[in-house]
Design a protein around this motif. Structure first.
Motif, PDB file in Angstrom:
ATOM      1  N   TRP A 126      -1.882 -15.522  -0.085  1.00 39.00           N
ATOM      2  CA  TRP A 126      -1.097 -16.412  -0.969  1.00 39.00           C
ATOM      3  C   TRP A 126       0.396 -16.352  -0.685  1.00 39.00           C
ATOM      4  N   THR A 127       0.827 -15.446   0.195  1.00 43.47           N
ATOM      5  CA  THR A 127       2.250 -15.420   0.544  1.00 43.47           C
ATOM      6  C   THR A 127       2.546 -16.267   1.781  1.00 43.47           C
ATOM      7  N   ILE A 372      -1.620  -8.699  -1.330  1.00 42.18           N
ATOM      8  CA  ILE A 372      -0.284  -8.457  -1.885  1.00 42.18           C
ATOM      9  C   ILE A 372      -0.252  -8.888  -3.342  1.00 42.18           C
ATOM     10  N   ARG A 375       5.103  -9.962  -4.565  1.00 36.00           N
ATOM     11  CA  ARG A 375       5.563 -10.749  -3.414  1.00 36.00           C
ATOM     12  C   ARG A 375       6.931 -10.281  -2.924  1.00 36.00           C
ATOM     13  N   GLU A 378       6.344  -6.639  -1.464  1.00 35.56           N
ATOM     14  CA  GLU A 378       5.127  -6.608  -0.655  1.00 35.56           C
ATOM     15  C   GLU A 378       4.277  -5.380  -0.944  1.00 35.56           C
TER      16      GLU A 378
END
Lengths: 459, 105
Positions: A126-127, A372, A375, A378
């Protein structure tokens, strides 16, 4: 130092309604909002985007009417592009940053109308660039008329997922797939919550969106589990149990949660809402918080949607006037009645929606250790699990162990997930793991902005 | 990558994303300009150097931190475009730079 009877933080539906009501009742009102124009996120940029054919019905109509009433009201000091970064609760003093300069203002009462944020959806990948919140894509449509190019996947669930799909399809985006993450049996569970008759207008609106999405050719995959975004340097595909699809843009959505950052920093009492899986401030029927100086209105006090937000804004303003002896108690009750009725009607469908769109367990607690969670710093789910096993009892401890929550977002994105992971690992309720206690400044500000405080304002 | 729809919102403001001119609608944010420009990342994280693009577009996630008109660490989604604005990706942590004191750097 300038003084106001009521300082309202946020110019969304709740903040605008409260400001208009309070000004009508003779209070001096300040509205502080981070955006350049009123509307909040739901009616973001409605004055500029009202004519966009992709954004029809209640956006230009209801949103436009609210903003016009707000603009027309006299005696409201409206500060757009302004950020509240500190509150002195004892002295009733607010520190506000606008146009690169910080200043202090005094208020008799503070109303937080800070709205909602999308629930973070910490799935693997999702990052990656190209993965965004569904709300983010809607903001791009409202503020810039922009749409994603190439194949789009919307993954998650909730009314906004369908609304966004329809708006983007109307605007020419696509091809588009909706991966619905809802669980089996959620509909039957939701039906038992009732409220369908009182909430029938909202229900009709939802069903009409679903029909329009189908007409536009939206592909829908139901009961998607174990969602993952993949790609090198950018999202290229989405995988789930039993399926895979290529995409250029992945839009995630698992509903919205109250923005409680400022309220938690102020130490207002909050409680864990199991139905909505989020923290919400403890409020009375007027929106008054556990602190005598502060009230909360709108989605920031619990998710109810914009119609409920408008009603709670009016009620909080009426209560503010009563507390300042500008409104006799009998008149207060009479004036509040229509808004109490509207609030009840706006909230009727909420228990149904909360159950229908309850996030799947893996959306709240990532099963894969490599995912993660934080965000900014991290930090992965595995690291948080290890910290929990080493004795971290909640997100405030994990912040010290791992820096999760110490990055620029101050835990707005990771706080809830960290608490959920710890709760699962330690076998305790999320309420016991607790919530992050943020501190001022509520948003980062520079030394230069601080130094620009007028000398007389420095206490 | 995102594209504007001139029929709905004409792109009338010229800004520079990594020194390349991009036309964006009035009222759009610097983060929107970055997405319209189509560059692969608005920042690289200080921890691992991973590329990021804006995620929330509403001031929550801080994944859109960029250097705007020479000032680092700005939330690009909260800054509206102005003609001639220069937006540059931020690589790693922002650098403290002498000579920018008083400009919010």
């Amino acid at each position: 130092m300038r003084r106001f009877d009521l300082a309202v933080i946020g110019a969304g539906p709740a903040g605008m309604a409260a400001a208009v009501e309070a000004a009508h009742l003779g209070l001096s009102v300040l509205v502080v909002d981070e955006q350049p124009a009123p509307g909040g996120q739901v009616f973001r940029a409605v004055e500029a985007a009202g004519g966009d054919p992709a954004l029809t019905e209640e956006f230009p109509e209801a949103g436009g009417a609210l903003v016009r009433a707000f603009r027309a009201a006299e005696d409201i000091a409206y500060w757009p592009r302004a950020t509240l970064w500190h509150v002195d609760l004892a002295g009733g003093v607010l520190s506000v940053l606008r146009d690169g300069v910080s200043e202090e203002v005094a208020a008799t009462r503070l109303l937080l109308a800070t709205g909602a944020q999308e629930r973070p959806v910490p799935v693997p990948g999702w990052t990656l660039p190209g993965v965004m919140g569904a709300g983010a894509a809607q903001i791009l449509l409202k503020t810039a008329g922009a749409v994603p190019r190439g194949p789009v996947v919307i993954a998650g669930q909730g009314p906004l997922a369908w609304l966004l799909a329809v708006q983007l399809l109307r605007a020419g985006a696509g091809p588009m797939t909706l991966l619905e993450t809802g669980g089996k049996g959620a509909l039957w569970d939701a039906l038992r919550a009732g409220g369908l008759w009182t909430g029938r207008r909202l229900l009709r609106k939802g069903l009409s969106l679903v029909r329009e999405a189908r007409r536009h050719g939206l592909r829908v995959v139901r009961r998607v589990r174990n969602l993952q975004a993949g790609g090198e340097g950018r999202v290229r595909r989405v995988r789930w149990d039993g399926g895979e699809i290529a995409c250029d843009t992945l839009l995630l959505h698992e509903g919205v949660i109250p923005s409680t950052h400022i309220g938690r920093a102020l130490g207002l009492e909050h409680r864990w809402d199991e139905a909505q899986r989020c923290w919400r401030p403890v409020l009375d029927e007027w929106g008054a918080s556990s602190h005598g100086f502060v009230a909360v209105a709108g989605d920031g006090g619990g998710i109810g949607g914009w119609e409920a937000a408008v009603a709670t804004g009016h009620l909080a303003a009426i209560d503010a006037a009563r507390r300042m002896d500008r409104l006799p108690a009998a008149e207060c009750a009479r004036r509040a009645r229509p808004y109490q009725t509207r609030l009840a009607s706006a909230l009727a469908l909420r228990p149904f929606l909360d159950r229908l769109y309850a996030p799947a367990p893996e959306m709240l607690v990532p099963p894969d250790d490599a995912t993660i969670i934080c965000r900014c710093e991290e930090v992965t789910a595995g690291q948080v699990r290890l910290a929990a096993r080493l004795g971290a009892t909640g997100p405030n401890q994990v912040k010290a162990y791992l820096r999760a929550g110490m990055g620029p977002c101050q835990g707005r994105m990771c706080g809830g997930t960290v608490a959920a992971v710890i709760a699962e690992e330690r076998g305790i309720p999320i309420a016991e793991a607790g919530a992050l206690r943020p501190r001022a400044p509520f948003k980062p500000l520079t030394v230069g902005e601080l130094a620009a405080l007028p000398p007389g304002d420095v206490a | 990558m995102f594209a504007t729809r001139p029929e709905a919102r004409p792109a009338s403001v010229e800004v520079f994303v990594e020194d390349r001119p991009v036309m964006v609608p009035e009222g759009a944010s610097a983060a929107a300009a970055v997405l319209l420009a189509g560059i692969p990342a608005i920042r690289e994280t200080p921890v691992s150097g991973a590329p990021r693009l804006p995620y929330c577009m509403m001031g929550v996630c801080f994944d859109c931190l960029a250097e705007i008109d020479g000032v680092a660490n700005r939330q690009a989604c909260m800054v509206m475009v102005t003609p001639g604005m220069r937006i540059a990706p931020q690589r790693g942590a922002r650098q403290a730079r002498p000579g920018l004191a008083g400009k919010g750097a």
